[in-house]
Enzyme design. Structure first.
Site, PDB file in Angstrom:
ATOM      1  N   GLY A  53       1.378  36.148  44.243  1.00 11.25           N
ATOM      2  CA  GLY A  53       1.794  34.819  44.686  1.00 11.25           C
ATOM      3  C   GLY A  53       2.219  34.677  46.134  1.00 11.25           C
ATOM      4  O   GLY A  53       2.760  33.639  46.504  1.00 11.25           O
ATOM      5  N   TRP A  55       0.421  34.253  48.838  1.00 14.11           N
ATOM      6  CA  TRP A  55      -0.297  33.160  49.532  1.00 14.11           C
ATOM      7  C   TRP A  55       0.258  31.802  49.066  1.00 14.11           C
ATOM      8  O   TRP A  55       0.398  30.886  49.854  1.00 14.11           O
ATOM      9  CB  TRP A  55      -1.807  33.234  49.272  1.00 14.11           C
ATOM     10  CG  TRP A  55      -2.501  34.228  50.156  1.00 14.11           C
ATOM     11  CD1 TRP A  55      -1.957  35.350  50.691  1.00 14.11           C
ATOM     12  CD2 TRP A  55      -3.868  34.188  50.610  1.00 14.11           C
ATOM     13  NE1 TRP A  55      -2.898  36.016  51.442  1.00 14.11           N
ATOM     14  CE2 TRP A  55      -4.072  35.324  51.408  1.00 14.11           C
ATOM     15  CE3 TRP A  55      -4.926  33.321  50.396  1.00 14.11           C
ATOM     16  CZ2 TRP A  55      -5.299  35.610  52.012  1.00 14.11           C
ATOM     17  CZ3 TRP A  55      -6.156  33.600  50.991  1.00 14.11           C
ATOM     18  CH2 TRP A  55      -6.334  34.732  51.800  1.00 14.11           C
ATOM     19  N   ASP A  74      -4.723  32.425  38.466  1.00 11.19           N
ATOM     20  CA  ASP A  74      -5.015  33.866  38.431  1.00 11.19           C
ATOM     21  C   ASP A  74      -5.207  34.307  36.983  1.00 11.19           C
ATOM     22  O   ASP A  74      -4.727  33.660  36.054  1.00 11.19           O
ATOM     23  CB  ASP A  74      -3.883  34.678  39.070  1.00 11.19           C
ATOM     24  CG  ASP A  74      -4.376  36.057  39.515  1.00 11.19           C
ATOM     25  OD1 ASP A  74      -4.593  36.247  40.720  1.00 11.19           O
ATOM     26  OD2 ASP A  74      -4.567  36.953  38.650  1.00 11.19           O
ATOM     27  N   ASP A  90      -9.503  32.698  34.213  1.00 12.36           N
ATOM     28  CA  ASP A  90     -10.564  33.383  34.960  1.00 12.36           C
ATOM     29  C   ASP A  90     -11.346  32.329  35.750  1.00 12.36           C
ATOM     30  O   ASP A  90     -11.920  31.415  35.149  1.00 12.36           O
ATOM     31  CB  ASP A  90     -11.459  34.096  33.934  1.00 12.36           C
ATOM     32  CG  ASP A  90     -12.612  34.849  34.565  1.00 12.36           C
ATOM     33  OD1 ASP A  90     -12.897  34.617  35.752  1.00 12.36           O
ATOM     34  OD2 ASP A  90     -13.222  35.669  33.859  1.00 12.36           O
ATOM     35  N   ASP A 115      -8.151  34.661  47.579  1.00 14.92           N
ATOM     36  CA  ASP A 115      -7.949  36.054  47.998  1.00 14.92           C
ATOM     37  C   ASP A 115      -8.363  36.971  46.854  1.00 14.92           C
ATOM     38  O   ASP A 115      -7.835  38.065  46.686  1.00 14.92           O
ATOM     39  CB  ASP A 115      -6.457  36.239  48.351  1.00 14.92           C
ATOM     40  CG  ASP A 115      -6.165  37.586  48.975  1.00 14.92           C
ATOM     41  OD1 ASP A 115      -7.074  38.181  49.579  1.00 14.92           O
ATOM     42  OD2 ASP A 115      -5.013  38.055  48.866  1.00 14.92           O
ATOM     43  N   LYS A 155     -11.612  35.651  50.819  1.00 16.37           N
ATOM     44  CA  LYS A 155     -11.780  37.070  51.144  1.00 16.37           C
ATOM     45  C   LYS A 155     -13.208  37.500  50.820  1.00 16.37           C
ATOM     46  O   LYS A 155     -13.751  37.130  49.774  1.00 16.37           O
ATOM     47  CB  LYS A 155     -10.803  37.896  50.301  1.00 16.37           C
ATOM     48  CG  LYS A 155     -11.092  39.386  50.416  1.00 16.37           C
ATOM     49  CD  LYS A 155      -9.920  40.239  50.219  1.00 16.37           C
ATOM     50  CE  LYS A 155      -9.445  40.315  48.793  1.00 16.37           C
ATOM     51  NZ  LYS A 155      -8.092  40.827  48.749  1.00 16.37           N
TER      52      LYS A 155
HETATM   53  N1  SAM Z   1      -3.272  36.404  47.405  1.00 12.24           N
HETATM   54  C1  SAM Z   1      -2.469  37.139  46.456  1.00 12.24           C
HETATM   55  C2  SAM Z   1      -1.095  37.262  47.028  1.00 12.24           C
HETATM   56  O1  SAM Z   1      -0.958  37.019  48.205  1.00 12.24           O
HETATM   57  O2  SAM Z   1      -0.165  37.554  46.286  1.00 12.24           O
HETATM   58  C3  SAM Z   1      -3.058  38.499  46.165  1.00 12.24           C
HETATM   59  C4  SAM Z   1      -4.317  38.404  45.372  1.00 12.24           C
HETATM   60  S1  SAM Z   1      -4.802  39.950  44.713  1.00 12.24           S
HETATM   61  C5  SAM Z   1      -5.370  40.785  46.114  1.00 12.24           C
HETATM   62  C6  SAM Z   1      -6.277  39.577  43.884  1.00 12.24           C
HETATM   63  C7  SAM Z   1      -6.082  38.780  42.616  1.00 12.24           C
HETATM   64  O3  SAM Z   1      -7.362  38.345  42.182  1.00 12.24           O
HETATM   65  C8  SAM Z   1      -5.502  39.585  41.454  1.00 12.24           C
HETATM   66  O4  SAM Z   1      -4.248  39.074  41.117  1.00 12.24           O
HETATM   67  C9  SAM Z   1      -6.511  39.376  40.320  1.00 12.24           C
HETATM   68  O5  SAM Z   1      -5.895  39.151  39.066  1.00 12.24           O
HETATM   69  C10 SAM Z   1      -7.220  38.114  40.792  1.00 12.24           C
HETATM   70  N2  SAM Z   1      -8.534  37.936  40.176  1.00 12.24           N
HETATM   71  C11 SAM Z   1      -9.583  38.810  40.170  1.00 12.24           C
HETATM   72  N3  SAM Z   1     -10.608  38.283  39.479  1.00 12.24           N
HETATM   73  C12 SAM Z   1     -10.219  37.055  39.050  1.00 12.24           C
HETATM   74  C13 SAM Z   1     -10.842  36.041  38.288  1.00 12.24           C
HETATM   75  N4  SAM Z   1     -12.076  36.184  37.833  1.00 12.24           N
HETATM   76  N5  SAM Z   1     -10.145  34.904  38.024  1.00 12.24           N
HETATM   77  C14 SAM Z   1      -8.877  34.756  38.477  1.00 12.24           C
HETATM   78  N6  SAM Z   1      -8.236  35.688  39.217  1.00 12.24           N
HETATM   79  C15 SAM Z   1      -8.892  36.821  39.489  1.00 12.24           C
END
Ligand code: SAM
Length: 288
Positions: A53, A55, A74, A90, A115, A155
């Site tokens: 969280g 961002w 997420d 998702d 991200d 990203k």
């Molecule tokens: N921007 C976030 C922060 O600043 O706290 C960090 C994000 S983290 C690098 C990547 C996130 O992408 C993870 O929490 C993961 O659960 C989520 N993610 C990956 N595939 C996903 C999907 N298909 N749907 C939703 N979230 C997804």
């Protein structure tokens, strides 16, 4: 006093803890904005793939109006952030996309950020492909909720296929730029694509219809405009009464010359099995 192993982590990790950000990634968004100023004039924003969280924290602290909406999505659950609506789901699923659109309640966002990072497999091609699919899923949702002229930040991995992804994004935005914030490790392929000036391509409408994801939705083809569907001609060639390549035929067939073994026209040069065949033959010779 000695430092714990965690305290030895990088400066952004330590600063994030000191300044109250949930993750060091907060600095990536802040540094991107230092260059691109995409927070200016934003009231409504959506944070896709938001956990834990940081961002969303940045969005909540930087956005201008208190009457605006910030929605975070997420796969994982997230601790509450004041002023942020959360959705667990998702982003590649149509149901989640529909819920995000519903939560926007007819409002459009000026900014959508993503991200997202899949669980890395270590197989670079696979990881890059899944990352690109996440960005495209985010773009799909974005076409429903981003205001005309709005900004999309996502990203990406700067792998060999990054140009294809950028070409796809270019269809929807006036301007694209790839950026690498100082807080993103140099050793990583990670970068961020900042897309300005959102617009739908002429004669295209936002749609969650994806024949690859929803095989049952084939019937919807008819509802698409000409620009929205590309149907390549699929033509069968050669004599249709000729041999079927998926069938087996007997060696001796009526009306054909009797079967006779022939060496291949061009045997393989230095085949990998040659060594094994030699060993096997030598072994057989030694046997009584
Ligand atoms: N921007 C976030 C922060 O600043 O706290 C960090 C994000 S983290 C690098 C990547 C996130 O992408 C993870 O929490 C993961 O659960 C989520 N993610 C990956 N595939 C996903 C999907 N298909 N749907 C939703 N979230 C997804």
């Amino acid at each position: 006093m000695g430092r714990s192993s965690k305290d030895k982590r990088d400066i952004y990790y330590r600063n994030a803890k000191e300044e109250g950000w949930r993750a060091r990634s907060a600095y990536k968004l802040l540094q991107l904005d230092e260059t691109f100023h995409f927070f200016e004039g934003v009231h409504n924003a959506v944070d896709l793939c938001a956990a834990p969280g940081s961002w969303s924290q940045v969005l909540s602290s930087k956005l201008e109006a208190s009457d605006g909406k910030i929605i975070s999505v997420d796969l994982q659950s997230m601790a509450h952030i004041p002023g942020v609506m959360q959705l667990q789901g998702d982003i590649t699923k149509e149901t989640t996309a529909n819920k995000v659109i519903e939560l926007m309640d007819g409002k459009k966002a000026e900014l959508v950020v993503c991200d997202g990072a899949p669980d890395v497999t270590g197989l670079h091609d696979m990881d890059e492909y899944i990352q690109a699919q996440l960005v495209l899923a985010a773009l799909n949702i974005t076409t429903h909720i981003l205001k005309e002229g709005g900004t999309f930040v996502a990203k990406v991995f700067r792998g060999k296929d990054i140009d294809i992804l950028c070409k796809q994004l270019e269809l929807y935005f006036d301007k694209l730029c790839l950026a690498k914030p100082r807080s993103s490790r140099t050793s990583s392929l990670e970068a961020f694509v900042v897309c300005n000036g959102f617009h739908m391509p002429p004669n295209c409408r936002p749609s969650l219809f994806n024949p690859l994801l929803n095989p049952d939705s084939c019937l919807q083809w008819d509802s698409l405009t000409e620009e929205e569907r590309v149907v390549l001609p699929y033509v069968s060639c050669g004599d249709l009464s000729g041999f079927d390549s998926d069938c087996s035929y007997p060696l001796n067939m009526q009306g054909h010359a009797p079967y006779q073994y022939r060496e291949p026209v061009q045997p393989p040069i230095n085949p990998p099995y040659e060594h094994a065949v030699k060993l096997k033959r030598a072994n057989m010779l030694q046997q009584p």
